[in-house]
Design an enzyme around this catalytic site. Structure first.
Site, PDB file in Angstrom:
ATOM      1  N   ASP A 381     -26.955  26.449  99.956  1.00 52.75           N
ATOM      2  CA  ASP A 381     -28.199  26.200  99.579  1.00 52.75           C
ATOM      3  C   ASP A 381     -28.319  25.210  98.995  1.00 52.75           C
ATOM      4  O   ASP A 381     -28.069  24.349  98.746  1.00 52.75           O
ATOM      5  CB  ASP A 381     -27.727  27.627  98.725  1.00 52.75           C
ATOM      6  N   ASP A 574     -24.719  29.727  94.838  1.00 54.77           N
ATOM      7  CA  ASP A 574     -24.521  29.754  93.340  1.00 54.77           C
ATOM      8  C   ASP A 574     -23.838  30.849  93.172  1.00 54.77           C
ATOM      9  O   ASP A 574     -24.097  31.182  92.088  1.00 54.77           O
ATOM     10  CB  ASP A 574     -25.994  29.475  92.776  1.00 54.77           C
ATOM     11  N   ASP A 578     -26.537  34.743  96.708  1.00 51.99           N
ATOM     12  CA  ASP A 578     -25.320  34.085  97.667  1.00 51.99           C
ATOM     13  C   ASP A 578     -24.337  34.975  98.125  1.00 51.99           C
ATOM     14  O   ASP A 578     -23.406  34.457  99.141  1.00 51.99           O
ATOM     15  CB  ASP A 578     -25.483  32.552  98.178  1.00 51.99           C
TER      16      ASP A 578
END
Length: 680
Positions: A381, A574, A578
């Site tokens: 991410d 995180d 996600d």
């Protein structure tokens, strides 16, 4: 929390120390045999009476454990000296047998008892029965010193094993040691000291400078500096301000502060971390499971080969001597004990888990520790993983609206969101939102927020949000590279806010190290605009990047990558937004998720800081652990096979057999604990 394995589990091989106290070849049983993990978290602490009972009891306990070994060792060495140096004439026959018999019993008696128990339950192929048969056989053929030596070194091996396990548990003990025994809670108009277990959510607690935080809570004071090393592995103090979370186990360095308790004692971040580390051995690596299955097959095979080694030569060897062939068979029995494998391998993995926890990395099981060594594709991410995720308002542009009214209206709406960008907007120039009435808030995943502010319909998010509600805006906005929040009021474009985020200081070096450490493909996924995503990917040296992604699109990208069966994929996010992708990947890694329930539940690996370089540390620890495990397997099998062949040919004595069994076990254990001294 509960122990990961019950002592009665028939799939585990039990061993016993020199006094007959149950130990085991299964590491997790060793950890839990004297203390239930739940009791470790919720145990009652008695008041200190001023007397140091612990040291007295500990000293007596150590003497009790080591005394049988000391007695046997002294008598064995003295007997060997009389046999070979002094050569006293009376030291023969019954006297010599009695001397070595007495030196044998202190270390052998517990093993004999357990061997009998195992046989009475139909479990013949255990290390107890093998050791008893081998050593009594040695006495039968007159090899008294060797019989004593085998059992003595077996007992010494057990002591080394226990010491190694205690060392492997040092990280857990360190976490247990940081649990405060009391909490100062505000009750009856004063602060009073109580047990942390009795404090309820919503109560106010006080932490003085130099004290440990007993419970998770929200900072009510202006702020203070905290040492978070016990939780994160980072020695640098962390300043926590009013409204931010403070976690149990942190050490207050600065001044007296007050916290509003947000979680019960058993649900604190420290409790969850302990639960993860203590129960990590429940999820075993494939190598560990394979070795256990092989040990169960290999031990009876070697036993029957030993029997064959006595019987078959009687029919094929012309000068057959029963004593010589029995001696060779006894060597087989001593060597067949699989302790070196069954002990050192789980110890190696647990040592790796302990080393990782000291570095602020929590593995949920040794299987993930091993899987990290096979990862060749890392999907990451962007926000909070590669960038700092600490946003600042860079510029405010309005479309004919007063700038102060614009930012205050937007801040009022964003005050209902916990997103980092929302926080940046609400903090901008101390926006005054007290006079605004906010209602009918709707969070539209991947788009932004919608709601009513003082009766006006307000939209705030990305350009997809405006398109969704058919709001026209200047197409030039699509060319802006920076992160942007566009705003519409009553379905009319009102302006936008540019938000600045920056790449983490260690991100560039982390990506470089990933390539150097054999990661073939690095992919970045982001809900941010494609232009921003591509720019950051180029700055970092990332292979592939995708922007403008909704959460479901991230799942689709990972599913596409997983179609290539050669890819072992780790996703780094995180741990909150996600969660679906973390669950889908082969190894889900949650970054900076020390206090995140979602991360603890979903991820396989939890990195407790925001340092991207910890991903490399996790890979290195996994590989170092795997190398040590492979070394132990190779050492154990190689030495045992060599001594088996030499023993069958009459070229190895019982002393070589002792080394092949206990000696290799000791070497493997020492090698396994080596990982705890490594720097990563």
């Amino acid at each position: 929390m509960k122990p990961t394995m019950k002592p009665t589990d028939p799939n585990h091989i039990h061993t016993y120390d020199a006094l007959g106290n149950m130990t085991c070849c299964s590491l997790e049983e060793k950890i839990y045999q004297k203390a239930d993990a739940k009791n470790l978290l919720h145990e009652e602490h008695s008041a200190d009476d001023g007397h140091d009972h612990d040291h007295v009891d500990e000293g007596k306990g150590k003497l009790k454990i080591y005394l049988p070994v000391i007695v046997s060792l002294f008598m064995l060495l003295l007997g060997i000296a009389v046999d070979n140096l002094l050569k006293l004439t009376f030291f023969t026959g019954p006297i010599r047998l009695a001397w070595y018999g007495i030196s044998y019993l202190p270390v052998a008696w517990p093993v004999i008892k357990e061997g009998w128990r195992a046989v009475s339950k139909g479990e013949f192929f255990t290390e107890f029965t093998l050791m008893v048969l081998a050593t009594i056989g040695a006495f039968v053929i007159g090899e008294y010193p060797e019989g004593v030596a085998v059992m003595l070194f077996y007992a010494i091996g057990e002591l080394f094993q226990s010491a190694a396990v205690n060392r492997a548990k040092s990280s857990i003990k360190a976490l247990l040691d940081i649990r405060p025994l009391s909490a100062d809670v505000y009750r009856d108009n004063k602060f009073q000291s109580v047990k942390p277990q009795t404090v309820e959510i919503g109560e106010t607690i006080q932490i003085k400078a130099g004290e440990k935080v007993p419970l998770d809570g929200e900072m009510m004071s202006d702020g203070s500096s905290f040492n978070t090393a016990a939780l994160t592995g980072e020695s640098k103090p962390n300043t926590i301000h009013k409204g931010q979370m403070v976690l149990a186990g942190m050490l207050n360095l600065d001044k007296v502060v007050e916290l509003k308790v947000t979680k019960a004692y058993g649900d604190s971040s420290l409790a969850r971390i302990l639960d993860m580390v203590q129960n990590a051995t429940a999820r075993k690596a494939k190598t560990e499971l394979l070795i256990r299955r092989l040990a169960k097959i290999y031990t009876p095979i070697v036993f029957f080969l030993a029997v064959a080694l006595v019987v078959i030569p009687f029919f094929v060897v012309s000068d057959y001597v029963f004593r010589d062939w029995l001696y060779r068979a006894l060597i087989f029995l001593v060597i067949s004990c699989p302790c070196a494998l069954v002990i050192s391998i789980p110890l190696g993995y647990f040592g790796g888990i302990g080393a990782a926890s000291r570095n602020g990395i929590l593995f949920k099981g040794s299987n993930y520790l091993e899987l990290m060594t096979k990862v060749n594709t890392i999907v990451m991410d962007k926000t909070g993983t590669l960038t700092e995720g600490v946003f600042k308002v860079k510029e405010v542009v309005t479309d004919g609206m007063d700038k102060a009214a614009f930012i205050n209206t937007l801040a009022a709406l964003e005050s209902k969101s916990t997103h980092p960008i929302a926080k940046a907007i609400t903090e901008y120039q101390s926006a005054d939102t007290a006079s605004f009435k906010v209602e009918d808030i709707r969070e539209i995943s991947g788009h932004g927020l919608a709601g009513k502010v003082n009766g006006q319909e307000v939209l705030a998010g990305n350009t997809r949000l405006l398109k969704k509600y058919n709001v026209e805006y200047d197409p030039a906005i699509n060319q802006i590279v920076e992160t942007i929040v566009v705003v519409a009021i009553n379905k009319k474009f009102a302006g936008y806010v540019l938000i600045a985020d920056k790449i983490k200081g260690d991100a560039v070096e982390t990506i470089k190290q990933m390539h150097l450490n054999g990661i073939k493909q690095i992919v970045m996924l982001s809900g941010d605009k494609m232009a921003i995503t591509q720019k950051i990917a180029g700055d970092l040296g990332i292979d592939t990047a995708y922007g403008d992604l909704l959460p479901e699109h991230k799942v689709e990208k990972v599913e596409f990558l997983k179609q290539d069966k050669s890819k072992i994929i780790a996703f780094v996010g995180d741990g909150i937004n996600d969660a679906p992708v973390l669950a889908l990947s082969d190894v889900g890694i949650a970054m900076g998720a020390m206090g995140s329930d979602a991360a603890i539940e979903t991820a396989n690996v939890v990195i407790q800081t925001w340092h991207t370089s910890k991903i490399i540390t996790a890979i290195k620890i996994g590989r170092a652990t795997k190398h040590i495990v492979v070394q132990n397997i190779t050492l154990a099998f190689a030495v045992k096979v060599i001594v088996l062949i030499l023993g069958a040919g009459g070229l190895a004595t019982m002393w070589e057999a002792v080394f092949a069994d206990v000696g290799v076990a000791l070497l493997a254990i020492l090698n396994a604990v080596r990982i705890q001294r490594m720097q990563f």
